[in-house]
Design an enzyme around this catalytic site. Structure first.
Site, PDB file in Angstrom:
ATOM      1  N   SER A  57      52.836 156.067  56.759  1.00 29.76           N
ATOM      2  CA  SER A  57      52.057 155.538  58.270  1.00 29.76           C
ATOM      3  C   SER A  57      51.524 156.318  59.216  1.00 29.76           C
ATOM      4  O   SER A  57      50.724 156.173  59.831  1.00 29.76           O
ATOM      5  CB  SER A  57      53.324 154.621  59.048  1.00 29.76           C
ATOM      6  OG  SER A  57      53.411 153.560  57.928  1.00 29.76           O
ATOM      7  N   TRP A  58      52.439 157.703  59.444  1.00 29.31           N
ATOM      8  CA  TRP A  58      51.861 158.643  60.325  1.00 29.31           C
ATOM      9  C   TRP A  58      50.533 158.995  60.003  1.00 29.31           C
ATOM     10  O   TRP A  58      49.837 159.347  60.943  1.00 29.31           O
ATOM     11  CB  TRP A  58      52.946 160.001  60.018  1.00 29.31           C
ATOM     12  CG  TRP A  58      52.436 161.165  60.943  1.00 29.31           C
ATOM     13  CD1 TRP A  58      51.903 162.207  60.536  1.00 29.31           C
ATOM     14  CD2 TRP A  58      52.734 161.339  62.178  1.00 29.31           C
ATOM     15  NE1 TRP A  58      51.496 162.987  61.350  1.00 29.31           N
ATOM     16  CE2 TRP A  58      52.324 162.537  62.527  1.00 29.31           C
ATOM     17  CE3 TRP A  58      53.242 160.635  63.302  1.00 29.31           C
ATOM     18  CZ2 TRP A  58      52.344 163.176  63.677  1.00 29.31           C
ATOM     19  CZ3 TRP A  58      53.560 161.172  64.432  1.00 29.31           C
ATOM     20  CH2 TRP A  58      53.119 162.152  64.825  1.00 29.31           C
ATOM     21  N   VAL A 129      54.380 150.244  56.197  1.00 29.99           N
ATOM     22  CA  VAL A 129      55.735 149.561  56.595  1.00 29.99           C
ATOM     23  C   VAL A 129      56.625 150.847  56.796  1.00 29.99           C
ATOM     24  O   VAL A 129      57.006 151.531  56.203  1.00 29.99           O
ATOM     25  CB  VAL A 129      56.170 149.199  55.250  1.00 29.99           C
ATOM     26  CG1 VAL A 129      57.677 148.323  55.400  1.00 29.99           C
ATOM     27  CG2 VAL A 129      55.394 147.766  54.778  1.00 29.99           C
ATOM     28  N   ILE A 131      60.722 151.253  58.125  1.00 30.22           N
ATOM     29  CA  ILE A 131      61.808 150.731  58.143  1.00 30.22           C
ATOM     30  C   ILE A 131      62.788 151.808  58.798  1.00 30.22           C
ATOM     31  O   ILE A 131      62.745 152.988  58.452  1.00 30.22           O
ATOM     32  CB  ILE A 131      62.271 150.662  56.835  1.00 30.22           C
ATOM     33  CG1 ILE A 131      61.468 149.580  55.946  1.00 30.22           C
ATOM     34  CG2 ILE A 131      63.839 150.073  56.902  1.00 30.22           C
ATOM     35  CD1 ILE A 131      61.702 149.442  54.401  1.00 30.22           C
ATOM     36  N   GLU A 134      68.512 156.313  60.152  1.00 28.47           N
ATOM     37  CA  GLU A 134      69.485 156.460  61.312  1.00 28.47           C
ATOM     38  C   GLU A 134      69.132 157.637  62.237  1.00 28.47           C
ATOM     39  O   GLU A 134      69.994 158.148  62.967  1.00 28.47           O
ATOM     40  CB  GLU A 134      70.694 157.145  60.153  1.00 28.47           C
ATOM     41  CG  GLU A 134      71.318 156.186  59.307  1.00 28.47           C
ATOM     42  CD  GLU A 134      72.278 156.707  58.356  1.00 28.47           C
ATOM     43  OE1 GLU A 134      72.541 158.096  58.387  1.00 28.47           O
ATOM     44  OE2 GLU A 134      72.804 156.141  57.468  1.00 28.47           O
ATOM     45  N   HIS A 137      63.458 159.178  63.801  1.00 29.69           N
ATOM     46  CA  HIS A 137      62.080 159.502  63.157  1.00 29.69           C
ATOM     47  C   HIS A 137      61.031 158.214  63.368  1.00 29.69           C
ATOM     48  O   HIS A 137      59.996 157.929  63.663  1.00 29.69           O
ATOM     49  CB  HIS A 137      62.406 159.539  61.589  1.00 29.69           C
ATOM     50  CG  HIS A 137      61.202 160.031  60.840  1.00 29.69           C
ATOM     51  ND1 HIS A 137      60.595 159.026  60.237  1.00 29.69           N
ATOM     52  CD2 HIS A 137      60.827 161.269  60.738  1.00 29.69           C
ATOM     53  CE1 HIS A 137      59.659 159.972  59.492  1.00 29.69           C
ATOM     54  NE2 HIS A 137      59.760 161.004  59.857  1.00 29.69           N
ATOM     55  N   PHE A 162      46.110 145.955  63.356  1.00 32.64           N
ATOM     56  CA  PHE A 162      47.404 146.615  63.386  1.00 32.64           C
ATOM     57  C   PHE A 162      48.371 145.753  62.260  1.00 32.64           C
ATOM     58  O   PHE A 162      49.157 144.866  62.437  1.00 32.64           O
ATOM     59  CB  PHE A 162      48.219 146.499  64.612  1.00 32.64           C
ATOM     60  CG  PHE A 162      49.526 147.227  64.807  1.00 32.64           C
ATOM     61  CD1 PHE A 162      49.561 148.686  64.795  1.00 32.64           C
ATOM     62  CD2 PHE A 162      50.711 146.596  64.886  1.00 32.64           C
ATOM     63  CE1 PHE A 162      50.614 149.466  65.058  1.00 32.64           C
ATOM     64  CE2 PHE A 162      52.005 147.266  65.123  1.00 32.64           C
ATOM     65  CZ  PHE A 162      51.891 148.805  64.981  1.00 32.64           C
ATOM     66  N   ARG A 176      58.498 139.726  55.536  1.00 31.43           N
ATOM     67  CA  ARG A 176      57.385 139.571  56.160  1.00 31.43           C
ATOM     68  C   ARG A 176      56.172 140.066  55.155  1.00 31.43           C
ATOM     69  O   ARG A 176      54.987 139.989  55.704  1.00 31.43           O
ATOM     70  CB  ARG A 176      57.234 140.547  57.060  1.00 31.43           C
ATOM     71  CG  ARG A 176      58.109 140.099  58.554  1.00 31.43           C
ATOM     72  CD  ARG A 176      58.629 141.024  59.696  1.00 31.43           C
ATOM     73  NE  ARG A 176      59.242 140.476  60.698  1.00 31.43           N
ATOM     74  CZ  ARG A 176      60.495 140.055  60.634  1.00 31.43           C
ATOM     75  NH1 ARG A 176      61.151 139.951  59.290  1.00 31.43           N
ATOM     76  NH2 ARG A 176      61.184 139.404  61.534  1.00 31.43           N
TER      77      ARG A 176
HETATM   78  C1  DLZ Z   1      59.205 160.580  56.213  1.00 30.87           C
HETATM   79  C2  DLZ Z   1      58.846 158.909  56.422  1.00 30.87           C
HETATM   80  C3  DLZ Z   1      59.940 158.421  56.700  1.00 30.87           C
HETATM   81  C4  DLZ Z   1      61.521 158.812  56.757  1.00 30.87           C
HETATM   82  N1  DLZ Z   1      60.027 156.997  56.505  1.00 30.87           N
HETATM   83  C5  DLZ Z   1      58.749 156.455  56.403  1.00 30.87           C
HETATM   84  C6  DLZ Z   1      58.583 154.984  56.430  1.00 30.87           C
HETATM   85  O1  DLZ Z   1      59.467 154.201  56.604  1.00 30.87           O
HETATM   86  N2  DLZ Z   1      57.322 154.439  56.257  1.00 30.87           N
HETATM   87  C7  DLZ Z   1      56.245 155.222  56.275  1.00 30.87           C
HETATM   88  O2  DLZ Z   1      55.217 154.725  56.151  1.00 30.87           O
HETATM   89  N3  DLZ Z   1      56.205 156.677  56.170  1.00 30.87           N
HETATM   90  C8  DLZ Z   1      57.673 157.189  56.148  1.00 30.87           C
HETATM   91  N4  DLZ Z   1      57.425 158.476  56.485  1.00 30.87           N
HETATM   92  C9  DLZ Z   1      56.399 159.374  55.861  1.00 30.87           C
HETATM   93  C10 DLZ Z   1      55.575 159.717  57.385  1.00 30.87           C
HETATM   94  O3  DLZ Z   1      54.957 158.477  57.434  1.00 30.87           O
HETATM   95  C11 DLZ Z   1      54.485 160.881  56.795  1.00 30.87           C
HETATM   96  O4  DLZ Z   1      53.833 160.481  55.701  1.00 30.87           O
HETATM   97  C12 DLZ Z   1      55.431 162.245  56.471  1.00 30.87           C
HETATM   98  O5  DLZ Z   1      55.992 162.525  57.565  1.00 30.87           O
HETATM   99  C13 DLZ Z   1      54.263 163.326  56.435  1.00 30.87           C
HETATM  100  O6  DLZ Z   1      53.596 163.489  57.446  1.00 30.87           O
END
Ligand code: DLZ
Length: 205
Positions: A57-58, A129, A131, A134, A137, A162, A176
């Site tokens: 998602s980042w 998505v 989630i 702990e 992040h 969104f 969902r």
């Molecule tokens: C690292 C990470 C974690 C812990 N959890 C999720 C998540 O629940 N959903 C999601 O879409 N992405 C997660 N990521 C990955 C980050 O979005 C991203 O891809 C990495 O930190 C690399 O930049």
């Protein structure tokens, strides 16, 4: 009943881009299917739905921004008779070196009903998505991604739906995504929102 009062819009003249994260892909997949199903039900042609992915998602704000940029270039090059670029060319390429990107066969410029549109996207959907774990992040990513997606839509003027679930548990996400009994697939709502905003963007232009 939750959700907006229904409105019906004709999506047959729209081109919609979807960028989805691959984290939590077992939940992403039904959300993506729900989104596409509603786009098609609203009349959006399959050839006018472009789907790309990013790792998590980042990366969604960058993915959406680059998909938009690709469609702008494709739109201007095809109207000038030049080569067209796919969104994938840009998602896999470098913005600083656009000229070196692989070109694809020029898409038809005809407006006939079967021809894929070469127009810029009318709306974009970002699907992810998140989630909660702990650590902090989740909070950092959820906050940054929502601000990033809002920024892209305000900077470009193209609606960005969104489609990011920010949930505390996997079961909340599954509910969902419509994969748990009694749940509802939010992807369907995102498809409807994309069509409505795509149509209204044209009206408000
Ligand atoms: C690292 C990470 C974690 C812990 N959890 C999720 C998540 O629940 N959903 C999601 O879409 N992405 C997660 N990521 C990955 C980050 O979005 C991203 O891809 C990495 O930190 C690399 O930049």
């Amino acid at each position: 009943m939750k959700g907006p009062a229904p409105e019906h819009h004709d999506g047959s003249g729209l081109r919609i881009g979807i960028v989805h994260a691959r984290w939590n892909h077992e939940i992403i997949d039904p959300l993506l299917e729900g989104t596409k199903a509603k786009l098609l039900a609203c009349g959006v042609k399959e050839s006018n739905i472009v789907v790309e992915s990013v790792p998590g998602s980042w990366e969604l704000p960058t993915g959406v921004q680059r998909m938009f940029a690709a469609s702008q270039i494709q739109s201007s090059t095809s109207s000038s008779g030049g080569p067209s670029l796919s969104a994938g060319d840009l998602l896999g390429g470098s913005t600083s070196d656009l000229a070196s990107l692989t070109t694809t066969a020029a898409a038809p410029t005809s407006s006939s009903s079967s021809a894929p549109s070469t127009a810029a996207f009318d709306a974009l959907v970002a699907i992810g998505v998140l989630i909660k774990g702990e650590t902090m992040h989740f909070e950092y990513i959820a906050d940054s991604v929502s601000h990033g997606l809002m920024r892209v839509q305000l900077d470009t003027g193209v609606p960005v739906v969104f489609g990011v679930l920010t949930v505390l548990t996997e079961d909340q996400a599954k509910s969902r995504a419509g994969v748990l009994e009694g749940g509802h697939n939010h992807g369907e709502d995102w498809g409807l929102a994309a069509v409505e905003m795509g149509v209204k963007r044209k009206l408000w232009a």
